[in-house]
Design a protein around this motif. Sequence first.
Motif, mmCIF file in Angstrom:
data_model
loop_
_atom_site.group_PDB
_atom_site.id
_atom_site.type_symbol
_atom_site.label_atom_id
_atom_site.label_comp_id
_atom_site.label_asym_id
_atom_site.label_seq_id
_atom_site.Cartn_x
_atom_site.Cartn_y
_atom_site.Cartn_z
ATOM 1 N N VAL A 71 0.876 -1.181 0.000
ATOM 2 C CA VAL A 71 0.000 0.000 0.000
ATOM 3 C C VAL A 71 0.910 1.226 0.000
ATOM 4 O O VAL A 71 1.317 1.728 1.048
ATOM 5 N N VAL A 72 1.226 1.682 -1.183
ATOM 6 C CA VAL A 72 2.201 2.757 -1.362
ATOM 7 C C VAL A 72 1.513 3.965 -1.998
ATOM 8 O O VAL A 72 0.412 3.855 -2.552
ATOM 9 N N PRO A 73 2.139 5.137 -1.914
ATOM 10 C CA PRO A 73 1.573 6.301 -2.596
ATOM 11 C C PRO A 73 1.326 5.992 -4.072
ATOM 12 O O PRO A 73 2.161 5.370 -4.741
ATOM 13 N N GLY A 74 0.195 6.412 -4.556
ATOM 14 C CA GLY A 74 -0.200 6.086 -5.929
ATOM 15 C C GLY A 74 -1.271 5.028 -5.992
ATOM 16 O O GLY A 74 -1.967 4.897 -7.004
ATOM 17 N N ILE A 75 -1.425 4.246 -4.909
ATOM 18 C CA ILE A 75 -2.540 3.292 -4.820
ATOM 19 C C ILE A 75 -3.770 4.080 -4.356
ATOM 20 O O ILE A 75 -3.754 4.714 -3.312
#
Length: 366
Positions: free
Chosen positions: A143-147
């Motif tokens: 769950v990273v930035p951009g998801i």
Amino acid sequence: MGDARMPKTRHGGAREDYLERFGCLPQDFSANVNPLGMSPAARQAAIAAVDQAVFYPDPNSRRLVGAIAAHDGVPESCVVVGNGAADLICRLAAAMAPRRALVLAPTFSEYEDALCQAGCEVVRHELLLQEDLVPTDRLLDDVVPGIDVVFVCEPNNPTGLCMGRPLLVRLLERCRQVGARLVVDECFNGFLPDPKGSSVRSLAVSNPHLVILAAFTKLYGMAGLRLGYLMCSDAELTHRVAAVGQSWPVSCVAQAAGVAALADADFVERTRCVVGLERERLMSALECLGLEVWCGQANYLLLRSRVENLYELLAERGVLVRDCSNYHGLGPGFVRVAVRRHQENDLLIETIGDVLSDAADKGGEL
């Protein structure tokens, strides 16, 4: 009778496909619906509501929304109803219009299908056999930035396994940190030993990052009536979800049945008791046959056999199970079976035993 081979379908419950191939209906263990059938209260209400089918149904499903809100302890403004959970998954994907989404593998295929139809890139978090196909803290790392959105099923389908509320809460916090929504499908929650303690739906009232999916399909035995709902405290999102659907998404018959089902607590308790006892008995018997069985907590079990065509061999003997070779992360030999009544489960055990015995006699590995 046509081609005598049973096709591998996208979902369970393919009774018409079976009838087309074999000229009769199967003993169906492929669809994870209530083994006791439809809630008696829901059935009576549906029959009574047929007389009202000459009129258009309430497009806002007011009585049903009120009953759901009271049952789950949420404001009515948080609830959107639809033509089954699958309808709401499609509407949710369209309403959110995410660019990038994270889903588990294996899991229910409708999430990825709906997201792709909405033009979204889908990233899969692979559940590992060495971790018994149970989500772990590894999920948080993806769950990273951009998801923009994460879809999870609790308990997961087809494994029947839960990641557990503590990990779900950490996952929700991680989604908040990166600006993503968390969609938790709790359609099988009612079969769990402790449904309320396993659920995160109480958090939906105060956390706009959380969306809960639920349905009357499984627990109340209403698959053919098509009725589901979602809950979210983000009023803008619930408005968009409602707006992208048809004007009359739920029939008057389904609305009446849903209201009655929610009040049928005795039926739910009886269901949980029957499923709990039969699940343990079925699991033990299938393990004794030499199958690998995942310890699911819902009303279905995931199995693996070294007889890779177990699905087809069972179909030839009148038993339909869910072939799972088309799930991402699984493959040949994986099947899912519903937990049904005692006598039906005995038939499943006996038929699988016969198939495995025949395969052994022919020199197949078990």
